[in-house]
Enzyme design. Structure first.
Site, PDB file in Angstrom:
ATOM      1  N   GLN A  29      12.400   8.380  -2.725  1.00  0.00           N
ATOM      2  CA  GLN A  29      11.436   9.196  -3.464  1.00  0.00           C
ATOM      3  C   GLN A  29      10.843  10.235  -2.530  1.00  0.00           C
ATOM      4  OE1 GLN A  29      10.232  10.977  -5.942  1.00  0.00           O
ATOM      5  NE2 GLN A  29      10.031   9.094  -7.169  1.00  0.00           N
ATOM      6  N   PRO A  54      10.626  -3.428  -9.068  1.00  0.00           N
ATOM      7  CA  PRO A  54      10.035  -2.842 -10.274  1.00  0.00           C
ATOM      8  C   PRO A  54      10.264  -1.332 -10.328  1.00  0.00           C
ATOM      9  CG  PRO A  54       8.440  -4.203  -9.074  1.00  0.00           C
ATOM     10  CD  PRO A  54       9.596  -3.951  -8.168  1.00  0.00           C
ATOM     11  N   GLY A  55      10.336  -0.833 -11.547  1.00  0.00           N
ATOM     12  CA  GLY A  55      10.257   0.606 -11.749  1.00  0.00           C
ATOM     13  C   GLY A  55       8.797   0.998 -11.858  1.00  0.00           C
ATOM     14  N   TYR A  56       8.515   2.008 -12.667  1.00  0.00           N
ATOM     15  CA  TYR A  56       7.137   2.478 -12.819  1.00  0.00           C
ATOM     16  C   TYR A  56       6.406   1.600 -13.834  1.00  0.00           C
ATOM     17  CZ  TYR A  56       8.195   6.424  -9.876  1.00  0.00           C
ATOM     18  OH  TYR A  56       8.548   7.190  -8.792  1.00  0.00           O
ATOM     19  N   ILE A  57       5.356   0.942 -13.348  1.00  0.00           N
ATOM     20  CA  ILE A  57       4.624  -0.051 -14.131  1.00  0.00           C
ATOM     21  C   ILE A  57       3.229   0.484 -14.440  1.00  0.00           C
ATOM     22  CG2 ILE A  57       3.851  -2.452 -14.192  1.00  0.00           C
ATOM     23  CD1 ILE A  57       6.930  -2.047 -14.001  1.00  0.00           C
ATOM     24  N   GLY A  89       8.458  12.444  -0.548  1.00  0.00           N
ATOM     25  CA  GLY A  89       7.110  12.206  -0.052  1.00  0.00           C
ATOM     26  C   GLY A  89       6.778  10.757   0.218  1.00  0.00           C
ATOM     27  N   ILE A 101       0.848  -1.190   0.000  1.00  0.00           N
ATOM     28  CA  ILE A 101       0.000   0.000   0.000  1.00  0.00           C
ATOM     29  C   ILE A 101       0.881   1.237   0.000  1.00  0.00           C
ATOM     30  CG2 ILE A 101      -1.892  -1.147   1.225  1.00  0.00           C
ATOM     31  CD1 ILE A 101      -0.950   0.324   3.778  1.00  0.00           C
ATOM     32  N   TYR A 154       7.122   4.418   2.487  1.00  0.00           N
ATOM     33  CA  TYR A 154       7.171   3.417   1.412  1.00  0.00           C
ATOM     34  C   TYR A 154       8.609   3.061   1.054  1.00  0.00           C
ATOM     35  CZ  TYR A 154       6.004   1.264  -3.117  1.00  0.00           C
ATOM     36  OH  TYR A 154       5.860   0.396  -4.169  1.00  0.00           O
TER      37      TYR A 154
END
Length: 240
Positions: free
Chosen positions: A141, A177-180, A143, A85, A147
């Site tokens: 990252q 993973p990167g951006y999926i 913000g 999440i 996470y």
């Protein structure tokens, strides 16, 4: 006899792609989910993969859930810890609950699930555990201190547990993973998404099936010499 696999968060997004890929390998798959009953029913009707409802952040629920799967399907050989999440905010605005919820689901969930299957895998001298980390656990990252910390913790968890499992036939690996191109990423404003894609050397978002392909490699019977590794699937965005 078919291997038995559990994919947490396995009824949608990357988890759905992983569940289908493992079924296509000949495994008997149980996909877990936490809340969306309608989506889970649709997933099972479409794929034929059984869906089980429990919260991976709840230790006792994981123990009971795995017992149910084993009663229904047989001893669990493969765990893919995919459930996760987000509760994004800067440190100024992040509450303790936002921190705790992400840590409990994303990181403690890996412990809870691994603990539930560890003794059985050890006794049978075979197991495959794959933990889904993130590029943001490697690079950080803005913000996302909760996470990023949880996903970074997954990478350390993977390396440590791999050392415990190595001599008893259990491999433990991670995928970052990167951006999926999932529903979560699709909700990002178009201008922001364009900036993200601009930073990816291959010039596009990844596809869920590309992550599933990595998982399929790591959980195969003949992948026993690969353990303690993190496979980055990110289009070259972060070379680690």
């Amino acid at each position: 006899m078919a291997r038995i696999a559990i994919v947490t968060g396995g009824t949608r997004g990357i988890g759905e792609a992983i569940s289908i890929a493992l079924k296509d390998m000949g495994m008997t798959v149980a996909a877990t989910y936490a809340g969306n009953d309608e989506r889970a029913r649709e997933f099972t009707e479409r794929t034929g993969i059984a869906a089980y409802k429990w919260d991976v952040a709840d230790f006792d629920a994981c123990q009971e859930g795995v017992k149910r799967v084993e009663q229904d399907l047989g001893p669990v050989d493969v765990i893919v810890n995919n459930a996760g999440i987000t509760r994004d905010a800067t440190m100024k605005r992040m509450t303790y609950d936002m921190w705790s919820d992400v840590m409990r689901t994303n990181l403690a969930g890996c412990f809870n699930m691994a603990k539930a299957v560890w003794d059985g895998m050890t006794a049978r001298k075979f197991g495959r555990i794959v933990n889904i980390g993130s590029i943001n656990g490697q690079a950080g990252q803005y913000g996302q201190v909760n996470y990023a910390a949880a996903k970074s913790g997954i990478h350390g968890f993977t390396k440590a547990l791999a050392q415990e499992g190595a001599r008893v036939g259990i491999t433990v690996n991670a995928i970052a993973p990167g951006y999926i191109d999932t529903d979560m990423v699709a909700a990002v404003p178009a201008d922001v998404l364009a900036k993200i894609v601009a930073k990816v050397p291959v010039g596009r978002l990844g596809q869920a099936h590309e992550i599933a392909r990595g998982v399929a490699f790591l959980v195969a019977d003949d992948a026993g010499f690969v353990t303690g590794s993190t496979l980055s699937i990110n289009g070259g965005q972060h070379m680690y």
